[in-house]
Design a protein around this motif. Sequence first.
Motif, mmCIF file in Angstrom:
data_model
loop_
_atom_site.group_PDB
_atom_site.id
_atom_site.type_symbol
_atom_site.label_atom_id
_atom_site.label_comp_id
_atom_site.label_asym_id
_atom_site.label_seq_id
_atom_site.Cartn_x
_atom_site.Cartn_y
_atom_site.Cartn_z
ATOM 1 N N GLY A 18 -47.343 -22.233 71.597
ATOM 2 C CA GLY A 18 -48.340 -23.213 71.996
ATOM 3 C C GLY A 18 -47.762 -24.201 72.991
ATOM 4 O O GLY A 18 -46.536 -24.317 73.134
ATOM 5 N N ASN A 19 -48.628 -24.892 73.693
ATOM 6 C CA ASN A 19 -48.171 -25.886 74.663
ATOM 7 C C ASN A 19 -49.256 -26.922 74.923
ATOM 8 O O ASN A 19 -50.457 -26.643 74.776
ATOM 9 N N PRO A 20 -48.862 -28.118 75.343
ATOM 10 C CA PRO A 20 -49.831 -29.143 75.708
ATOM 11 C C PRO A 20 -50.304 -28.914 77.137
ATOM 12 O O PRO A 20 -49.732 -28.109 77.868
ATOM 13 N N PRO A 21 -51.334 -29.607 77.602
ATOM 14 C CA PRO A 21 -51.718 -29.517 79.012
ATOM 15 C C PRO A 21 -50.646 -30.168 79.876
ATOM 16 O O PRO A 21 -49.903 -31.038 79.431
ATOM 17 N N GLY A 22 -50.531 -29.703 81.106
ATOM 18 C CA GLY A 22 -49.524 -30.259 82.003
ATOM 19 C C GLY A 22 -49.512 -29.508 83.311
ATOM 20 O O GLY A 22 -50.507 -28.866 83.693
ATOM 21 N N SER A 23 -48.404 -29.560 84.003
ATOM 22 C CA SER A 23 -48.257 -28.881 85.288
ATOM 23 C C SER A 23 -46.871 -28.275 85.368
ATOM 24 O O SER A 23 -45.963 -28.651 84.618
ATOM 25 N N PHE A 24 -46.735 -27.315 86.290
ATOM 26 C CA PHE A 24 -45.443 -26.657 86.475
ATOM 27 C C PHE A 24 -44.600 -27.443 87.476
ATOM 28 O O PHE A 24 -45.075 -27.836 88.543
ATOM 29 N N THR A 25 -43.347 -27.642 87.120
ATOM 30 C CA THR A 25 -42.416 -28.287 88.037
ATOM 31 C C THR A 25 -41.473 -27.286 88.694
ATOM 32 O O THR A 25 -40.734 -27.630 89.609
ATOM 33 N N GLY A 26 -41.501 -26.051 88.222
ATOM 34 C CA GLY A 26 -40.643 -25.012 88.786
ATOM 35 C C GLY A 26 -40.865 -23.701 88.071
ATOM 36 O O GLY A 26 -41.721 -23.586 87.176
ATOM 37 N N PHE A 27 -40.086 -22.691 88.466
ATOM 38 C CA PHE A 27 -40.215 -21.351 87.896
ATOM 39 C C PHE A 27 -38.812 -20.788 87.682
ATOM 40 O O PHE A 27 -37.882 -21.096 88.430
ATOM 41 N N ALA A 28 -38.651 -19.967 86.635
ATOM 42 C CA ALA A 28 -37.337 -19.451 86.289
ATOM 43 C C ALA A 28 -37.439 -18.022 85.780
ATOM 44 O O ALA A 28 -38.408 -17.665 85.095
ATOM 45 N N PHE A 29 -36.435 -17.210 86.122
ATOM 46 C CA PHE A 29 -36.340 -15.830 85.652
ATOM 47 C C PHE A 29 -35.383 -15.759 84.466
ATOM 48 O O PHE A 29 -34.333 -16.408 84.453
ATOM 49 N N ALA A 30 -35.742 -14.951 83.483
ATOM 50 C CA ALA A 30 -34.854 -14.652 82.360
ATOM 51 C C ALA A 30 -34.159 -13.324 82.624
ATOM 52 O O ALA A 30 -34.566 -12.551 83.503
ATOM 53 N N GLU A 31 -33.110 -13.029 81.854
ATOM 54 C CA GLU A 31 -32.355 -11.796 82.049
ATOM 55 C C GLU A 31 -33.196 -10.557 81.815
ATOM 56 O O GLU A 31 -32.902 -9.488 82.361
ATOM 57 N N ASN A 32 -34.249 -10.668 80.998
ATOM 58 C CA ASN A 32 -35.091 -9.497 80.726
ATOM 59 C C ASN A 32 -36.187 -9.306 81.778
ATOM 60 O O ASN A 32 -37.051 -8.441 81.627
ATOM 61 N N GLY A 33 -36.168 -10.107 82.842
ATOM 62 C CA GLY A 33 -37.135 -9.961 83.923
ATOM 63 C C GLY A 33 -38.398 -10.774 83.755
ATOM 64 O O GLY A 33 -39.317 -10.651 84.572
#
Length: 388
Positions: free
Chosen positions: A267-282
């Motif tokens: 779950g998550n609250p409302p908000g905005s994205f400040t960036g993007f990130a990749f994990a090792e599993n793609g």
Amino acid sequence: MSINGVFRTSVSGMNAQANRLSTVSENIANSSTNGYKRNSTEFASLVLAQGGGEYNPGSVKTQVRQSISQQGSIAATSSGSDLAIQGDGFFVVQDTAGREFYTRAGSFVQRTETIGGKETTFLVNTAGYRLTGSPVGGGAAAPIELPVGAIVAPKATDAGAFTIQFPESAAVGDTKKSSMVVYDSIGKAIEVPVDMEKTAANTWTVSYTDSGGPQTTTIVFDPNTGRPTAAPANMTYTHVNGDTVDIEFGSLTEYATDFSSKLVTNGNPPGSFTGFAFAENGTLSGVMNTGQLIPLYEMSLARFASPDQLQASAGNVYSATASSGVAALGGPGTNGYGSLVSSGLEQSNVDLASELTSMIESQRSYSANSKVFQTGAEILDVLVNLKR
């Protein structure tokens, strides 16, 4: 022997060395190109049928070979969208026409384009090819569209997991406290206290209170192993509106060490994205202003039976051929696919020292073949001048 055979043989030798110099030139020019794979020129003799006492000189032919399967070194970068593959696999990319290609060049950056009056942000490499992925939750693979500037809708918590280490030395009646955070349908965070009490030897209860009242489960441990004698049933947290959260138990231990707990919910609250990130599993996740990661896309790698037989195209990309086989897709780090390295770039696999050595060898060989041609021309002049 025909003197004309000398001309044909020496010319084929010069052409072969010219082809070798061409690959050396391309390799040197791309020695700093991320993900570039070295080409080499292989020589093969072409022998003519012999007859009588004469020798018919043959010639030499060349074949260009690609070292696509040869790993280049990986250099660290400061950009989280720079990607490298350690091992087998290719990034799956598309051009603006939707045609699919494969590449090892992972220097991806955000680029916003206006399509149909709507601004869309893609991840593109230096040649403009768009990285593809499948939306989390289902959907066909397509160019990744980053929700830059978008408001993230709240998601109510519907699942959680408890991992707890109970101290074996605790006395009956001792309690430990922790908490979990759940989000309701409008994104409001609710901190829920979780109490753990040792009620008997090797026996603990886990309890919290929800809209339906106190919820409790009992866990009994084997004193010889420190593991539960039976897997406890999942617990359920009920929101005020009646929606439920399924709480699973992960690792549960009662060892002779300190208490520790990890109570995780989604779950998550409302908000905005400040960036993007990749994990090792793609998995590509958006980083919210609260620090939470919201999974957006799952990236797959392509693998081929004969990668060195792929067809190279402009922009450091490759296309499948009948010799390479069709692309097999899989997640990074699974079933023989290479691992994904974020904030890293695969360097060219060109060795400049080897290329310069090959260049000198080709120059000497080309010069020697030209001398043979020149000598043949002088002999032919002698024959022409015999009548004089």
